[in-house]
Write an enzyme that holds these catalytic residues in place. Structure first.
Site, mmCIF file in Angstrom:
data_model
loop_
_atom_site.group_PDB
_atom_site.id
_atom_site.type_symbol
_atom_site.label_atom_id
_atom_site.label_comp_id
_atom_site.label_asym_id
_atom_site.label_seq_id
_atom_site.Cartn_x
_atom_site.Cartn_y
_atom_site.Cartn_z
ATOM 1 N N HIS A 68 0.832 -1.208 0.000
ATOM 2 C CA HIS A 68 0.000 0.000 0.000
ATOM 3 C C HIS A 68 0.858 1.246 0.000
ATOM 4 O O HIS A 68 2.042 1.212 0.334
ATOM 5 C CB HIS A 68 -0.975 0.000 1.191
ATOM 6 C CG HIS A 68 -0.382 0.469 2.479
ATOM 7 N ND1 HIS A 68 -0.361 1.794 2.841
ATOM 8 C CD2 HIS A 68 0.229 -0.199 3.472
ATOM 9 C CE1 HIS A 68 0.220 1.906 4.030
ATOM 10 N NE2 HIS A 68 0.600 0.715 4.424
ATOM 11 N N CYS A 69 0.237 2.341 -0.410
ATOM 12 C CA CYS A 69 0.865 3.653 -0.375
ATOM 13 C C CYS A 69 -0.215 4.649 0.041
ATOM 14 O O CYS A 69 -1.145 4.270 0.746
ATOM 15 C CB CYS A 69 1.492 4.007 -1.736
ATOM 16 S SG CYS A 69 0.310 4.109 -3.082
ATOM 17 N N LYS A 70 -0.111 5.888 -0.390
ATOM 18 C CA LYS A 70 -1.100 6.885 0.008
ATOM 19 C C LYS A 70 -2.433 6.681 -0.711
ATOM 20 O O LYS A 70 -3.483 6.681 -0.076
ATOM 21 C CB LYS A 70 -0.571 8.290 -0.254
ATOM 22 C CG LYS A 70 -1.526 9.390 0.154
ATOM 23 C CD LYS A 70 -0.929 10.764 -0.076
ATOM 24 C CE LYS A 70 -1.931 11.851 0.325
ATOM 25 N NZ LYS A 70 -1.377 13.193 0.085
#
Length: 99
Positions: free
Chosen positions: A64-66
């Protein structure tokens, strides 16, 4: 492998599951907000950390990221490196915080 929704991930964590979660955001982003039990490996350093992740090649790995862009790149990269079960957190940390 199909991606995972924030609601599904939260539900699994609340049920006591401990999936392998890799946060590919920068370290400062992870320090501001993170998912319990995640490993922070910024996207730019992922190729250098492959050896550390070798044990996970046949395990479910959630990236995941932003918002989902960087983690989509991470999913593609890890899949190309032989990881068989990589899932992207749909909507990233933004979706997770709202779920």
């Amino acid at each position: 492998m199909a991606d995972i929704t924030a609601a599904e991930l939260k539900q699994r964590l609340q049920a006591g599951e401990t999936p392998i979660i890799i946060d590919v955001r920068e370290t400062w982003e992870n320090e501001e907000a993170s998912i319990p039990g995640n490993q922070n490996i910024p996207l730019g350093t992922l190729p250098d950390k492959l050896a550390d992740l070798d044990d996970y090649k046949d395990s479910e790995v959630i990236v995941h990221c932003k918002g989902g862009g960087r983690s989509s790149q991470a999913k593609m990269f890890l899949t190309q490196q032989g990881f068989s079960n990589v899932r992207n957190l749909e909507g990233g940390m933004q979706a997770y915080q709202k779920a």
